[in-house]
Design a protein around this motif. Structure first.
Motif, PDB file in Angstrom:
ATOM      1  N   GLU A 153      54.415  73.029  -8.276  1.00 41.13           N
ATOM      2  CA  GLU A 153      53.445  72.129  -7.631  1.00 41.13           C
ATOM      3  C   GLU A 153      52.006  72.483  -8.009  1.00 41.13           C
ATOM      4  O   GLU A 153      51.148  71.602  -8.163  1.00 41.13           O
ATOM      5  CB  GLU A 153      53.618  72.142  -6.112  1.00 41.13           C
ATOM      6  CG  GLU A 153      53.409  73.478  -5.429  1.00 41.13           C
ATOM      7  CD  GLU A 153      54.684  74.317  -5.368  1.00 41.13           C
ATOM      8  OE1 GLU A 153      54.704  75.272  -4.575  1.00 41.13           O
ATOM      9  OE2 GLU A 153      55.643  73.983  -6.094  1.00 41.13           O
ATOM     10  N   ARG A 155      51.145  73.949 -10.879  1.00 41.15           N
ATOM     11  CA  ARG A 155      50.994  73.545 -12.273  1.00 41.15           C
ATOM     12  C   ARG A 155      50.644  72.058 -12.369  1.00 41.15           C
ATOM     13  O   ARG A 155      49.760  71.668 -13.130  1.00 41.15           O
ATOM     14  CB  ARG A 155      52.282  73.813 -13.061  1.00 41.15           C
ATOM     15  CG  ARG A 155      52.517  75.264 -13.381  1.00 41.15           C
ATOM     16  CD  ARG A 155      53.407  75.428 -14.606  1.00 41.15           C
ATOM     17  NE  ARG A 155      54.674  74.719 -14.496  1.00 41.15           N
ATOM     18  CZ  ARG A 155      55.776  75.250 -13.975  1.00 41.15           C
ATOM     19  NH1 ARG A 155      55.755  76.494 -13.523  1.00 41.15           N
ATOM     20  NH2 ARG A 155      56.885  74.551 -13.909  1.00 41.15           N
ATOM     21  N   ARG A 156      51.337  71.241 -11.576  1.00 39.26           N
ATOM     22  CA  ARG A 156      51.084  69.802 -11.616  1.00 39.26           C
ATOM     23  C   ARG A 156      49.680  69.482 -11.088  1.00 39.26           C
ATOM     24  O   ARG A 156      48.993  68.605 -11.623  1.00 39.26           O
ATOM     25  CB  ARG A 156      52.126  69.050 -10.795  1.00 39.26           C
ATOM     26  CG  ARG A 156      53.505  69.008 -11.430  1.00 39.26           C
ATOM     27  CD  ARG A 156      54.406  68.011 -10.711  1.00 39.26           C
ATOM     28  NE  ARG A 156      53.889  66.654 -10.796  1.00 39.26           N
ATOM     29  CZ  ARG A 156      54.091  65.835 -11.816  1.00 39.26           C
ATOM     30  NH1 ARG A 156      54.810  66.242 -12.856  1.00 39.26           N
ATOM     31  NH2 ARG A 156      53.609  64.614 -11.815  1.00 39.26           N
ATOM     32  N   ARG A 157      49.251  70.182 -10.044  1.00 32.96           N
ATOM     33  CA  ARG A 157      47.921  69.919  -9.492  1.00 32.96           C
ATOM     34  C   ARG A 157      46.838  70.228 -10.526  1.00 32.96           C
ATOM     35  O   ARG A 157      45.928  69.433 -10.748  1.00 32.96           O
ATOM     36  CB  ARG A 157      47.686  70.761  -8.236  1.00 32.96           C
ATOM     37  CG  ARG A 157      46.290  70.555  -7.629  1.00 32.96           C
ATOM     38  CD  ARG A 157      46.061  71.467  -6.454  1.00 32.96           C
ATOM     39  NE  ARG A 157      45.999  72.874  -6.821  1.00 32.96           N
ATOM     40  CZ  ARG A 157      44.923  73.442  -7.399  1.00 32.96           C
ATOM     41  NH1 ARG A 157      43.852  72.739  -7.678  1.00 32.96           N
ATOM     42  NH2 ARG A 157      44.932  74.724  -7.686  1.00 32.96           N
ATOM     43  N   GLN A 160      47.008  67.680 -13.441  1.00 31.05           N
ATOM     44  CA  GLN A 160      46.461  66.373 -13.069  1.00 31.05           C
ATOM     45  C   GLN A 160      44.940  66.416 -12.997  1.00 31.05           C
ATOM     46  O   GLN A 160      44.247  65.485 -13.441  1.00 31.05           O
ATOM     47  CB  GLN A 160      47.033  65.928 -11.721  1.00 31.05           C
ATOM     48  CG  GLN A 160      46.731  64.467 -11.377  1.00 31.05           C
ATOM     49  CD  GLN A 160      47.405  63.521 -12.354  1.00 31.05           C
ATOM     50  OE1 GLN A 160      48.619  63.545 -12.545  1.00 31.05           O
ATOM     51  NE2 GLN A 160      46.606  62.685 -13.012  1.00 31.05           N
ATOM     52  N   VAL A 189      52.971  69.077 -18.922  1.00 24.09           N
ATOM     53  CA  VAL A 189      53.333  69.409 -17.537  1.00 24.09           C
ATOM     54  C   VAL A 189      53.651  68.149 -16.739  1.00 24.09           C
ATOM     55  O   VAL A 189      54.616  68.095 -15.971  1.00 24.09           O
ATOM     56  CB  VAL A 189      52.182  70.190 -16.856  1.00 24.09           C
ATOM     57  CG1 VAL A 189      52.485  70.419 -15.370  1.00 24.09           C
ATOM     58  CG2 VAL A 189      51.964  71.518 -17.565  1.00 24.09           C
ATOM     59  N   LEU A 190      52.844  67.110 -16.913  1.00 23.34           N
ATOM     60  CA  LEU A 190      52.964  65.914 -16.078  1.00 23.34           C
ATOM     61  C   LEU A 190      54.118  65.010 -16.498  1.00 23.34           C
ATOM     62  O   LEU A 190      54.718  64.335 -15.659  1.00 23.34           O
ATOM     63  CB  LEU A 190      51.649  65.122 -16.112  1.00 23.34           C
ATOM     64  CG  LEU A 190      50.425  65.851 -15.557  1.00 23.34           C
ATOM     65  CD1 LEU A 190      49.168  65.022 -15.791  1.00 23.34           C
ATOM     66  CD2 LEU A 190      50.594  66.138 -14.066  1.00 23.34           C
TER      67      LEU A 190
END
Length: 732
Positions: A153, A155-157, A160, A189-190
């Motif tokens: 989570e 990594r995604r933040r 983004q 990542v996304l």
């Protein structure tokens, strides 16, 4: 991890005059501060600042920026302080470290309002010193390269946030190479499935047709050499994210893409650029509509190059970028080129246009104070889109985002032109205002007096500047209409009831109703949030409302005392300086045989601050306001004209109040001053009377009377009446 001497050598390669002692001190200080810290991967934390510094040495930046990179996390993550940094490394470096520290604390992917506010701070930091952002971008690039050990989570933040803010920002600053790497790392990542799919397509393409890059590079070099042009040719496959974005925008499959290969031809002079273009077009067929000359019309961030697409070997479409070495440096490093060193000297400014003009425009919008969400929308529109270039009838170039319309063009010239835009001529032909502009078109705006922006324009406009101006104009027009409607409503109400309105009356009503201004009150009237009857009643309360509060004749006060807190049998005297009324905070000042009751702000109390033993906290009796027997004194400044005094008496009588006494103190040809004692029920009743008086055009000023006696003067228990025509007496 890069070693100390290796870092110093990298800097010395492009700046022989570097301050090696400064770099060494910063290395030792940072290594010591981060000595016991580890990253999520378990590696020493010190490796991160070193890699950030290494990235910036590739941009050939100055010593202060490299030292800032080494120290950028010390204030936030170690016991080191800004004062310590300033003492050891100077104010300039301390300021840069402080700027990076503040940016690190921003959480750009929070709520939209917070995101906008944080973006404001980021832009303001850029305006102060762009090197702060260069360090932050290098910091983000290394963090993106080492995301593997963080939780999914997080990594995604971070990815983004990188895709939304930092990658487009790098692009807007002209740092195209960094932008592409940031985008591709975030894309992995996304949307890992999409990226893997594109990579597989590349492998299949190489198996089917071989590696075309070496073949095209060799042929392109031969063509240029035969034309007598000295050039370096660099070829590459486009980045997976660039491929995916084009597939999404055009809604096409990978096999339908026409230009997945890109080549850069780097030459010595501007003339060589156009000579190379001619040689390439003579050898390969140019693809219509795919030619852009950013040398004659640079992008807003200073980017210059010639772009063309040709039909290469096997009918494969190949994109060519032709530029000089200086243009290439700007294209790769952007505004960092402004700070770059070569052979110990700052390089000559390589920009053909001011690379900070777009930043100044954004800062102007910050100062305009528009809504945070609108500001963020405008920034994204202006920063994160490709550009088209159009011409005015005088030949001036106007850069606009792709998809811009004549409305955007008009506002780009001047806000006044945009607001009066009535039509547009594109290449001499009349076109609708929603027409999308293309590169190289000449646009002429037709204006008309009396023309005003339409609500539909907001949907047509693409630039933040135009959208902001249109919204502001629409809000201003709506406000004008609301003010006019609110004024009409209240004027009609006053006229029907035979009362005088006007600016003074509206101001008095706004104050009584707790409105911040008359305009705010009129807007609420127009929106139905406030009624005209309420405004009228604020100045002229209806007699029925007054009678409901007044006591019945048979209703007598069971306790003649109006205050509580006084010993039985003690005399209660009301100060004739402040004449307190129920509803006000009161204090008793002890004297022989009783107390004198004062309102808390009475100036006489200041004379007795040294003797607080005489002070007694009093309160009003619950029945004190049930009869209009409380005396209040007011000072009035009235116009000296027939009927003025009669109108004042009528207004007071309409409020069910009795005038106990009147004293005229000053009489002039155009005005006179008078003091009036009025019997009121309580503070609210008195305020109603004051509001009614303030609303009248013939009343210049009205306020509570505060006539303090001279210091040391004894207070008389039996205060005489105010004799008509003399100065008002004070005391008690």
């Amino acid at each position: 991890m890069i070693r100390q001497y290796e870092l110093v050598e990298k800097v010395r390669d492009y700046n022989p005059n570097t301050d090696e002692a400064l770099l060494n001190r910063a290395y030792v200080f940072g290594a010591t501060a981060h000595a016991n810290q580890r990253r999520a991967s378990g590696e020493p934390y010190w490796g991160h600042p070193l890699e950030v510094a290494s990235i910036l040495t590739d941009l050939r930046l100055d010593d202060s920026t490299i030292v800032t990179a080494l120290l950028h996390d010390t204030v936030e993550d170690t016991p080191a302080t800004s004062d310590e940094i300033a003492r050891l490394f100077g104010e300039e470096i301390a300021g840069l470290v402080d700027g990076v520290t503040k940016l690190t604390k921003l959480e750009v992917t929070s709520t939209e309002t917070a995101q906008a506010e944080n973006f404001r701070k980021l832009l303001l930091a850029m305006a102060k010193d762009v090197r702060v952002i260069l360090v932050k971008l290098a910091d983000r690039l290394h963090n993106m390269r080492t995301l593997d050990h963080l939780k999914p989570e997080k990594r995604r933040r971070i990815a983004q946030e990188t895709m939304d803010i930092y990658a487009p920002l790098a692009g807007r600053m002209g740092m195209q190479s960094m932008r592409e790497e940031l985008e591709d790392l975030a894309f992995e990542v996304l949307n890992p499935e999409a990226r893997t799919s594109i990579m597989r397509r590349f492998l299949k393409l190489r198996r089917d047709s071989g590696d075309l890059i070496p073949k095209i590079s060799a042929e392109l070099s031969r063509v240029l050499a035969e034309a007598g042009i000295e050039a370096e040719v660099r070829g590459r496959e486009k980045k997976p994210y660039s491929i995916w974005r084009k597939m999404e925008e055009k809604q096409i499959s990978f096999s339908q893409l026409s230009d997945i290969y890109g080549f850069r031809v780097i030459v010595t002079t501007d003339a060589d650029c156009y000579a190379a273009l001619g040689a390439i077009h003579r050898h390969w067929r140019a693809v219509p509509g795919r030619f852009k000359d950013y040398i004659s019309g640079p992008k807003a961030n200073g980017y210059r190059s010639i772009h063309t697409t040709v039909s290469g070997p096997g009918a494969a479409r190949v994109e060519m970028q032709i530029r000089t070495w200086q243009m290439h440096a700007v294209a790769e490093t952007g505004v960092a080129a402004h700070w770059a060193y070569r052979d110990g000297e700052r390089v000559e400014n390589p920009f053909a246009v001011d690379p900070y003009s777009w930043l100044r425009d954004l800062l102007a919008r910050i100062e305009a104070g528009n809504e945070p969400q609108e500001f963020l929308e405008h920034v994204k529109l202006d920063m994160f889109t490709d550009q088209v270039f159009c011409f005015t009838p005088k030949g001036e170039v106007v850069g606009l985002p792709r998809g811009a319309t004549p409305i955007d063009f008009a506002y780009a010239i001047h806000t006044r032109i945009g607001e009066r835009c009535a039509g547009a001529l594109v290449d001499g032909r009349r076109v609708p205002l929603w027409t999308r502009l293309r590169n190289g078109q000449q646009v002429e705006i037709i204006t008309a007096e009396g023309q005003r922006p339409s609500p539909h324009w907001e949907d047509m406009a693409k630039t933040g500047r135009a959208k902001h101006a249109i919204r502001r104009a629409l809000r201003d027009r709506q406000r004008e209409e609301e003010l006019a409607l609110g004024r009409d409503l209240i004027e009609q109400t006053f006229a029907r009831r035979g009362r005088e309105g006007g600016a003074k009356a509206y101001q008095a009503a706004a104050v009584k109703l707790g409105q911040p201004s008359v305009e705010a009150m009129l807007v609420q009237l127009a929106r139905g949030e406030l009624s005209a009857h309420q405004v009228y009643e604020a100045i002229y309360p209806s007699p029925n409302a007054v009678e409901e509060v007044a006591p019945e004749p048979a209703e007598a006060l069971t306790d003649p005392k109006r205050v509580r807190g006084v010993s039985r049998g003690a005399a209660v005297i009301f100060c004739q300086t402040c004449l307190p009324v129920p509803g006000e905070r009161i204090i008793g000042l002890a004297r022989r045989g009783g107390v004198v009751v004062h309102e808390m702000s009475c100036p006489i109390l200041e004379q007795h601050e040294a003797d607080l033993t005489r002070w007694h906290d009093l309160r009003w009796s619950p029945d004190a306001s049930r009869t209009p027997a409380n005396l209040a004194r007011i000072d009035l400044t009235l116009l000296n004209q027939p009927g003025t005094l009669g109108k004042v008496c009528t207004l007071v009588g309409e409020q069910n109040a009795n005038i106990d006494n009147i004293g005229v103190s000053t009489r002039k040809p155009d005005f006179f001053l008078m003091t009036m004692d009025i019997e009121v029920r309580d503070l609210r009743h008195l305020n109603d009377i004051l509001t009614s008086l303030r609303a009248q055009s013939f009343v210049n000023k009205v306020e509570r009377a505060r006539h303090a006696p001279p210091p040391g003067q004894e207070l008389s228990v039996d205060q005489p009446r105010l004799p008509l025509g003399t100065d008002p007496a004070a005391g008690a």
